[in-house]
Design an enzyme around this catalytic site. Structure first.
Site, mmCIF file in Angstrom:
data_model
loop_
_atom_site.group_PDB
_atom_site.id
_atom_site.type_symbol
_atom_site.label_atom_id
_atom_site.label_comp_id
_atom_site.label_asym_id
_atom_site.label_seq_id
_atom_site.Cartn_x
_atom_site.Cartn_y
_atom_site.Cartn_z
ATOM 1 N N ALA A 291 0.787 -1.239 0.000
ATOM 2 C CA ALA A 291 0.000 0.000 0.000
ATOM 3 C C ALA A 291 0.820 1.292 0.000
ATOM 4 O O ALA A 291 0.313 2.340 -0.397
ATOM 5 C CB ALA A 291 -0.957 -0.004 1.187
ATOM 6 N N GLY A 292 2.079 1.232 0.466
ATOM 7 C CA GLY A 292 2.814 2.483 0.637
ATOM 8 C C GLY A 292 3.183 3.143 -0.681
ATOM 9 O O GLY A 292 3.511 2.423 -1.628
ATOM 10 N N GLY A 294 0.411 5.054 -0.374
ATOM 11 C CA GLY A 294 -1.013 5.090 -0.020
ATOM 12 C C GLY A 294 -1.937 5.744 -1.013
ATOM 13 O O GLY A 294 -3.121 5.906 -0.728
ATOM 14 N N GLY A 295 -1.435 6.101 -2.196
ATOM 15 C CA GLY A 295 -2.306 6.748 -3.187
ATOM 16 C C GLY A 295 -3.499 5.866 -3.544
ATOM 17 O O GLY A 295 -4.657 6.289 -3.447
ATOM 18 N N LYS A 296 -3.209 4.634 -3.952
ATOM 19 C CA LYS A 296 -4.313 3.757 -4.375
ATOM 20 C C LYS A 296 -5.146 3.341 -3.170
ATOM 21 O O LYS A 296 -6.362 3.206 -3.259
ATOM 22 C CB LYS A 296 -3.781 2.537 -5.123
ATOM 23 C CG LYS A 296 -3.158 2.915 -6.448
ATOM 24 C CD LYS A 296 -2.657 1.725 -7.219
ATOM 25 C CE LYS A 296 -1.734 2.175 -8.331
ATOM 26 N NZ LYS A 296 -0.437 2.725 -7.870
ATOM 27 N N GLU A 315 1.567 -2.853 4.292
ATOM 28 C CA GLU A 315 2.804 -2.379 3.664
ATOM 29 C C GLU A 315 3.971 -2.909 4.496
ATOM 30 O O GLU A 315 3.937 -2.875 5.716
ATOM 31 C CB GLU A 315 2.772 -0.840 3.630
ATOM 32 C CG GLU A 315 4.091 -0.134 3.518
ATOM 33 C CD GLU A 315 4.862 -0.425 2.230
ATOM 34 O OE1 GLU A 315 4.271 -0.397 1.149
ATOM 35 O OE2 GLU A 315 6.086 -0.695 2.354
ATOM 36 N N CYS A 411 4.240 -0.280 -12.077
ATOM 37 C CA CYS A 411 4.505 0.983 -12.764
ATOM 38 C C CYS A 411 5.686 0.768 -13.702
ATOM 39 O O CYS A 411 6.591 1.582 -13.775
ATOM 40 C CB CYS A 411 4.775 2.082 -11.761
ATOM 41 S SG CYS A 411 4.679 3.648 -12.598
HETATM 42 C C1 LIG Z 1 4.788 0.382 -6.130
HETATM 43 S S1 LIG Z 1 4.767 0.650 -4.449
HETATM 44 C C2 LIG Z 1 3.051 0.731 -4.081
HETATM 45 C C3 LIG Z 1 2.445 2.073 -4.391
HETATM 46 C C4 LIG Z 1 1.075 2.221 -3.764
HETATM 47 N N1 LIG Z 1 0.162 1.196 -4.183
HETATM 48 C C5 LIG Z 1 0.452 3.561 -4.037
HETATM 49 O O1 LIG Z 1 -0.372 3.672 -4.954
HETATM 50 O O2 LIG Z 1 0.780 4.531 -3.327
HETATM 51 C C6 LIG Z 1 5.203 -0.907 -3.792
HETATM 52 C C7 LIG Z 1 5.216 -0.941 -2.285
HETATM 53 O O3 LIG Z 1 5.413 -2.316 -1.889
HETATM 54 C C8 LIG Z 1 6.181 -2.322 -0.707
HETATM 55 N N2 LIG Z 1 6.737 -3.680 -0.518
HETATM 56 C C9 LIG Z 1 7.916 -4.165 -0.918
HETATM 57 N N3 LIG Z 1 8.056 -5.443 -0.557
HETATM 58 C C10 LIG Z 1 6.920 -5.783 0.078
HETATM 59 C C11 LIG Z 1 6.472 -6.967 0.711
HETATM 60 N N4 LIG Z 1 7.214 -8.074 0.736
HETATM 61 N N5 LIG Z 1 5.262 -6.954 1.292
HETATM 62 C C12 LIG Z 1 4.510 -5.833 1.274
HETATM 63 N N6 LIG Z 1 4.883 -4.665 0.712
HETATM 64 C C13 LIG Z 1 6.076 -4.661 0.127
HETATM 65 C C14 LIG Z 1 7.203 -1.236 -0.947
HETATM 66 O O4 LIG Z 1 7.752 -0.808 0.280
HETATM 67 C C15 LIG Z 1 6.359 -0.175 -1.647
HETATM 68 O O5 LIG Z 1 5.833 0.724 -0.703
#
Ligand SMILES: C[S@@+](CC[C@H](N)C(=O)[O-])C[C@H]1O[C@@H](n2cnc3c(N)ncnc32)[C@H](O)[C@@H]1O
Length: 475
Positions: A291-292, A294-296, A315, A411
């Protein structure tokens, strides 16, 4: 005959170099990007804030400094090729700070409307301040050579003809590493025009797009707040508003209150498509597994609230989970944010009706946002992400109930991060699921390809190159 000793020319009085705060700041930012692997979009705002307080920077100074930094970084590949043809040693033997001053100068000469004499003299003054008088002479000599041609003239000289080596030609003309040109072209398909448009779109500054989180704000509210001349409705998302250049999202009450946020339209479309797929049976529990920041999650949370569903936003990184908490604060429906590893999840199998996994990826679809990213990424990064992407998708498919839907998003348009991951998980991971055609859930969006998955493109849709596969768990 004149037997007098020649008169010595009076030594030129020493003149202190002029400090130009805009160029000094741009140089400092470029050094941070080069030396500390900093991100330009993180380094610049605090530098600009300090300059506003201490140097009395005005909006146009900040705009010029930003343009100099972003433009120089984006066009680095082109400028390196040009500078290389103006110095008599390999570029790797030129000190990095000298190269930064040269690239900044090249950008002013070839990528802006700053008159040549002003670009050269500003760069030489900068060199005198940050490099010393000796190296400033070298900078002067190189930049004077660059003034011999305009950008097109240089490209004719330094780029191989397209007919001889199309990828090398495009790499230099559009300033991308060759392997990225090749990967994007494979993903996009088609002939020269499409890939050229895509590469050029990566070199444009993206518009700032807002999302009016449903039930909390409306595009009409945002448009009224920004004023008629400063905003436009979104192209595709019914919740989007596009800001005119210079618009400041932070100045809007709805944004400050979290009822609206900054979110690319592609990112909005992905969340909206996942939410729109019809389900048989309950539709009460939604999960965002990556989620991080957090936009979506914030958009999904608002949509879930309208339907009486609850969102779990998970996240792995605790500091990013805190950003998700901030993005979801004030969400009108039930939600929870946790820090958890999506590859070893704490939830039970089959717990959710809808699941999004927007997995970590190379970010090759968002190069226009991170001007330095294309030079940092390596071809080996692509396979490096694959195991994590597969694990996260497999666990997402386990997390959803039979009949529920999973959205796999990246992305990056790189086929090894998109379709290949989905195909691999469906074949090997022992979770039964079927493709859902995602295109009907992006109503009105043109050129979505043959399905069932969807690839958005900066040059076709004005969005980041987001990918979405929708899957329904079948057993
Ligand atoms: C592409 S970003 C997501 C962007 C988010 N969906 C948004 O729209 O703001 C991918 C996220 O996955 C997290 N991540 C990486 N490995 C992960 C794991 N094993 N489990 C959960 N989250 C993970 C990263 O820290 C990152 O914040």
């Amino acid at each position: 005959m004149n037997d007098q000793a020649p008169r010595k020319r009076p030594a030129k009085p020493y003149r202190r170099p002029k400090k130009d705060p805009v160029r000094m700041l741009a140089f400092e930012a470029l050094r941070a990007v080069d030396e500390r692997d900093a991100y330009a979009n993180l380094v610049l705002p605090p530098l600009l804030r300090k300059a506003r307080e201490k140097e009395g920077f005005e909006t146009r100074d900040a705009a010029l400094a930003t343009e100099l930094v972003y433009g120089t970084l984006r066009r680095q590949g082109t400028y390196d090729a040009i500078i290389a043809s103006c110095v008599d040693r390999p570029l790797r033997e030129v000190d990095p700070p000298v190269l930064d001053v040269l690239s900044l100068g090249a950008h002013q000469l070839l990528g802006t409307r700053i008159p040549s004499h002003a670009a050269v003299s500003a760069s030489v003054e900068l060199a005198r301040v940050v490099l010393g008088d000796g190296r400033a002479k070298f900078v002067n000599a190189v930049l004077r050579k660059i003034t011999a041609h305009d950008l097109d003239g240089w490209l004719e000289r330094v780029a191989p003809p397209y007919e001889d080596d199309p990828e090398a030609h495009l790499a230099i003309v559009h300033s991308h590493p060759r392997w990225i040109v090749s990967a994007l072209w494979d993903a996009l398909g088609g002939g020269r025009a499409g890939i050229e448009d895509l590469l050029e779109a990566d070199n444009e500054r993206p518009e700032v797009t807002l999302v009016a989180r449903p039930g909390r704000s409306t595009p009409e509210e945002l448009l009224a707040a920004v004023g008629e001349d400063s905003g436009l409705p979104g192209r595709w998302s019914p919740y989007a508003v596009r800001l005119a250049e210079g618009g400041e999202p932070g100045a809007l009450e709805a944004v400050r209150e979290g009822r609206a946020g900054v979110q690319d339209e592609g990112s909005q479309l992905v969340a909206l498509a996942l939410a729109e797929v019809p389900l048989d049976g309950p539709d009460e529990r939604w999960l965002d597994g990556c989620a991080g920041p957090g936009g979506k999650a914030a958009l999904l949370g608002a949509l879930a609230a309208q339907r009486g569903a609850a969102l779990l936003a998970s996240e792995k990184q605790p500091h990013r989970a805190r950003l998700v908490e901030r993005a979801l604060a004030g969400n009108p429906g039930p939600y929870q944010v946790i820090a958890a590893d999506g590859t070893r999840p704490p939830w039970r199998e089959g717990s959710f009706d809808r699941v999004l996994v927007d997995v970590p990826c190379t970010g090759l679809g968002a190069l226009r946002r991170r001007p330095e990213a294309r030079w940092r990424r390596r071809p080996e990064d692509v396979p490096g992400f694959a195991p994590l992407q597969r694990d996260l998708l497999r666990e997402a498919l386990r997390a959803v109930r039979v009949g529920g839907v999973v959205g796999y998003a990246t992305c990056s348009p790189h086929p090894a991060e998109t379709k290949a991951v989905v195909d691999d998980v469906l074949k090997r991971e022992g979770v039964s699921a079927e493709w859902i055609d995602a295109r009907p859930y992006m109503q009105g969006v043109p050129v979505l390809g043959d399905g069932p998955d969807v690839q958005l493109w900066p040059h076709l849709h004005g969005t980041d190159a987001m990918y979405l596969a929708l899957l329904r768990r079948t057993a």
